[in-house]
Design an enzyme around this catalytic site. Structure first.
Site, PDB file in Angstrom:
ATOM      1  N   GLU A  10       6.500 -11.703 -25.618  1.00  0.00           N
ATOM      2  CA  GLU A  10       5.968 -10.857 -25.069  1.00  0.00           C
ATOM      3  C   GLU A  10       6.744  -9.197 -25.141  1.00  0.00           C
ATOM      4  OE1 GLU A  10       3.623 -10.917 -22.047  1.00  0.00           O
ATOM      5  OE2 GLU A  10       4.553 -12.331 -20.698  1.00  0.00           O
ATOM      6  N   ARG A  64       1.295   1.860  -5.844  1.00  0.00           N
ATOM      7  CA  ARG A  64       1.538   0.568  -4.856  1.00  0.00           C
ATOM      8  C   ARG A  64       0.652  -0.100  -4.049  1.00  0.00           C
ATOM      9  NH1 ARG A  64       6.600   0.754  -2.172  1.00  0.00           N
ATOM     10  NH2 ARG A  64       5.302  -0.144  -0.268  1.00  0.00           N
ATOM     11  N   TRP A  91      -3.893  -1.699  -0.442  1.00  0.00           N
ATOM     12  CA  TRP A  91      -3.931  -2.371  -2.005  1.00  0.00           C
ATOM     13  C   TRP A  91      -4.321  -3.969  -0.525  1.00  0.00           C
ATOM     14  CZ3 TRP A  91      -3.640  -4.199  -7.059  1.00  0.00           C
ATOM     15  CH2 TRP A  91      -3.151  -5.401  -6.844  1.00  0.00           C
ATOM     16  N   LYS A 149      -2.407  -5.653 -20.457  1.00  0.00           N
ATOM     17  CA  LYS A 149      -2.703  -6.054 -18.185  1.00  0.00           C
ATOM     18  C   LYS A 149      -3.851  -8.020 -18.209  1.00  0.00           C
ATOM     19  CE  LYS A 149      -0.403  -7.249 -14.902  1.00  0.00           C
ATOM     20  NZ  LYS A 149       1.010  -8.448 -14.767  1.00  0.00           N
ATOM     21  N   HIS A 201      12.244 -35.070 -32.756  1.00  0.00           N
ATOM     22  CA  HIS A 201      10.882 -35.126 -33.325  1.00  0.00           C
ATOM     23  C   HIS A 201      10.302 -34.247 -34.523  1.00  0.00           C
ATOM     24  CE1 HIS A 201      10.826 -39.119 -30.795  1.00  0.00           C
ATOM     25  NE2 HIS A 201      10.855 -38.354 -30.012  1.00  0.00           N
ATOM     26  N   GLU A 227       7.395 -20.390 -20.296  1.00  0.00           N
ATOM     27  CA  GLU A 227       7.649 -19.528 -19.403  1.00  0.00           C
ATOM     28  C   GLU A 227       8.542 -18.447 -19.941  1.00  0.00           C
ATOM     29  OE1 GLU A 227       5.413 -17.354 -18.599  1.00  0.00           O
ATOM     30  OE2 GLU A 227       6.072 -15.908 -17.263  1.00  0.00           O
ATOM     31  N   CYS A 254       0.696  -1.155  -0.183  1.00  0.00           N
ATOM     32  CA  CYS A 254       0.333   0.064  -0.484  1.00  0.00           C
ATOM     33  C   CYS A 254       0.829   1.184  -0.167  1.00  0.00           C
ATOM     34  CB  CYS A 254      -0.983   0.409   1.098  1.00  0.00           C
ATOM     35  SG  CYS A 254      -2.263  -1.139   1.608  1.00  0.00           S
ATOM     36  N   ASN A 262       0.501   0.314   6.144  1.00  0.00           N
ATOM     37  CA  ASN A 262       1.012  -1.394   5.073  1.00  0.00           C
ATOM     38  C   ASN A 262       2.034  -1.977   5.291  1.00  0.00           C
ATOM     39  OD1 ASN A 262       1.970  -1.987   2.619  1.00  0.00           O
ATOM     40  ND2 ASN A 262       3.693  -0.344   2.258  1.00  0.00           N
ATOM     41  N   GLY A 263       1.519  -3.165   4.932  1.00  0.00           N
ATOM     42  CA  GLY A 263       2.559  -4.605   5.148  1.00  0.00           C
ATOM     43  C   GLY A 263       1.027  -5.655   6.268  1.00  0.00           C
ATOM     44  N   LYS A 318       7.269 -15.094 -22.327  1.00  0.00           N
ATOM     45  CA  LYS A 318       8.046 -13.325 -21.842  1.00  0.00           C
ATOM     46  C   LYS A 318       9.264 -13.334 -22.794  1.00  0.00           C
ATOM     47  CE  LYS A 318       6.409 -12.528 -18.637  1.00  0.00           C
ATOM     48  NZ  LYS A 318       5.222 -12.877 -18.258  1.00  0.00           N
TER      49      LYS A 318
END
Ligand code: AGP
Length: 606
Positions: A486, A27, A73, A601, A502, A479, A2, A99-100, A483
């Site tokens: 994209e 944040r 957040w 996103k 193959h 993955e 946050c 925050n936490g 990355k």
């Protein structure tokens, strides 16, 4: 993650708080609020963004030269007006922004309820002002110090009392907090961007610091309330750069956050030698009735689910598969009440993933959400949600969320194995030790990012790339390839190393770059022979290998060594070099890394 701000001086606090919160919206942005001491102590807060808070404030005349603010957040308690910060003590004389994560808030809340306290919100934060009030005897600094001594977890807090209008108190433990030193005014914030418009004289508070902040002075104490000195640093960043923490792109900043993300994702879930998932609701009986496990997701989240299916088969001995949600939703999967569906989604709003979830539920499956955004659609529709606590991920290309998704999936599968009685205590102890070592291993890799940048500088003309690996390394190869695609727009394909001969081997030429992930110990020799196949056709190979596996140097063109890690947890950190390869490839091409072309996103439409 946050954002908190605080101000005391001669100016009206409100515009300074709002401006500071806007600079910290990256944040967290699901709810926001402010508290100001003027004629009275006034709190205005709301679900939504800072702009929604401004709308609410437009009807109020709030004057005062001391105040604190918060942009949230959510981690505990969905985003709504009541759960938004600031939070009052029971008497409403004390107010806090935080925050936490307070790990022991449930025990504290139960203790205070037993004393007759009545809480207003579902948050962990609200126990802080209640606890401070328990200790308040006219000195806010002492009360805050005593109260925070009882807290476990991470916290950066700012505290005001209507009985002490000439100061506010801040404390820092594990969550960031900085002071801004002005001329007859002082500021506090979670991060530097919130302050730069007012002062460039910044003090970075350290863990355990508690500060007593007045208009014309501030004193920083240790936890024994002994005064300590902290240097003032002159920060000449532009605000935009400061929001990226001095990094060129949010993506690189978020990769560098990964050690802390690893720590936050396991907070309250690794306790000593024990693996716990307090939020998991499934009983042993329900777990024992499961005869198949699906992971459904899209993109990066799907790749995290792939790691999960290997772990489910290994530890739970239950048939498992990972499916792309857009395919799963249009098949007719054979699902019933004995099916467990893991739904993996950073945003919790991906249309295909939501549709797959609804299909699974309609067919009777039990559903668990692995989600980052609290209160998102997936988190509300699954039977059980387990949050990954990765904080807001701004870059479109997902990095820290993947790390947290894989880590939380591993924790859940291992905890399920423990419930089912198929995880020996000794093995659990070793696993807990391995989880605790991940922070340093991730840091070790990140600190050597220059090796990756240097390798990438030798691959200027590469137009096609293969990522190969076996078992968990194959999941990583998918993955890694995503990355690169994209953000650098270079075609890349993730392939099972054993499949090269193959077909794809026909594509290998001296212009091909192959990233060979060769860390999965049981199949190391097999993958080494696949690397030799590539070399025999003139392909260029960068191998990702565990330190000590030196014979690979005779085969690969370059080797990036990663710290030794237990195979089951290795993808959590071994993805980092692959993320850095993609980043530096895109950076050398001068591309818009945080906002790649054609991508969003969160894909909330089909
Ligand atoms: C990852 O880098 C991509 N941005 C994309 O594949 C993403 O992982 C996918 O759209 C799923 O999003 P979700 O986790 O929010 O559901």
């Amino acid at each position: 993650m946050c954002g908190i701000v605080g101000y005391i001086g001669d100016k009206e606090a409100l515009p300074i708080l709002i401006d500071g919160l806007k600079k910290l919206e990256y944040r967290g942005y699901d709810s926001a609020g402010i508290a100001i001491i003027g004629k009275d102590l006034t709190v205005v807060k709301t679900q939504g963004r800072i702009s929604d808070l401004e709308k609410k404030l437009s009807t109020e005349e709030i004057q005062g030269t001391i105040g604190i603010g918060h942009t949230r957040w959510a981690t505990h308690g969905i985003p709504n007006d009541i759960n938004a910060h600031p939070h009052f003590s029971e008497s409403k004389n004390i107010v806090v922004v935080h925050n936490g994560i307070i790990e022991n808030y449930i025990e504290i809340k139960k203790m205070l309820i037993k004393e007759g306290k009545v809480f207003r919100s579902e948050t962990d934060t609200e126990v802080i002002p209640y606890l401070i009030e328990e200790f308040y005897e006219g000195d806010l600094l002492k009360a805050v110090n005593k109260a925070t001594d009882l807290l476990e977890g991470s916290y950066a807090i700012a505290v005001m009392s209507k009985n002490e209008r000439d100061r506010f108190i801040v404390v820092r433990k594990d969550s960031p907090l900085v002071l801004g030193v002005g001329d007859h005014e002082n500021f506090v914030a979670s991060d530097i961007p919130a302050l730069l418009q007012y002062t460039k004289d910044i003090i970075i508070l350290e863990n355990g610091d508690i500060a007593d902040i007045h208009k014309d002075s501030y004193t920083i104490y240790d936890r024994d309330l002994k005064p300590i000195r902290r240097n003032i640093q002159r920060i000449d960043w532009k605000i935009e750069d400061a929001q990226k923490g001095g990094f060129k792109h949010f993506m690189l900043k978020e990769i560098f956050e990964e050690p802390n993300v690893i720590k936050e994702a396991m907070r309250g879930r690794i306790k000593g030698d024990s693996i716990e998932i307090p939020e998991l609701k499934l009983t042993k009986e329900e777990l024992s009735s499961i005869n198949q496990v699906y992971f459904v997701a899209c993109g990066t989240a799907y790749h995290a689910g792939l790691v999960g299916r290997y772990l489910v088969e290994k530890y739970l001995k239950i048939p498992s598969t990972a499916e792309v949600a857009s395919e799963f939703r249009y098949r007719d999967p054979v699902i019933d009440k004995h099916t467990l569906l893991f739904v993996v989604s950073q945003s919790g709003e991906t249309a295909d993933t939501l549709a797959a979830l609804r299909l699974g539920k309609a067919k009777g499956a039990k559903t668990i959400g692995i989600v980052n955004v609290v209160g998102s659609s997936v988190s509300r529709e699954v039977d059980n949600v387990i949050y990954i606590h990765a904080g807001p991920e701004i870059a479109v290309a997902s990095t820290k969320a993947y790390v947290a998704q894989v880590e939380v999936i591993a924790l859940i599968v291992l905890y399920m194995a423990k419930i089912l009685g198929c995880l020996e205590t000794e093995e659990e102890k070793h696993l807990a030790k391995e989880f605790n070592a991940l922070y340093d291993r991730a840091n070790n890799i990140i600190q050597r990012c220059g090796e990756i940048a240097d390798f990438v500088s030798t691959t200027k003309n590469i137009e096609e790339t293969f990522y190969i690996g076996r078992n968990l390394d194959f999941a990583l190869s998918l993955e890694g390839a995503l990355k690169l695609k994209e953000i650098s727009y270079i075609h890349a394909e993730g392939y099972p190393a054993g499949e090269l001969k193959h077909g794809p081997l026909a594509l290998i030429t001296p212009n091909s770059l192959v990233i060979a992930i060769n860390t999965y110990k049981p199949l190391r020799e097999k993958t080494l022979s696949n690397i030799k196949e590539v070399k025999a056709r003139g392909g260029k190979v960068l191998a990702i290998a565990e330190e000590g596996n030196s014979n690979i140097e005779e085969v690969a063109d370059r080797v990036f060594y990663v710290p030794k890690t237990r195979d089951d947890l290795a993808p959590i950190v071994n993805i980092i070099p692959l993320q850095l390869i993609a980043y530096y490839m895109a950076e050398t091409r001068g591309l818009d890394i945080d906002k790649p072309r054609n991508l969003a996103k969160s894909v909330t439409v089909e």
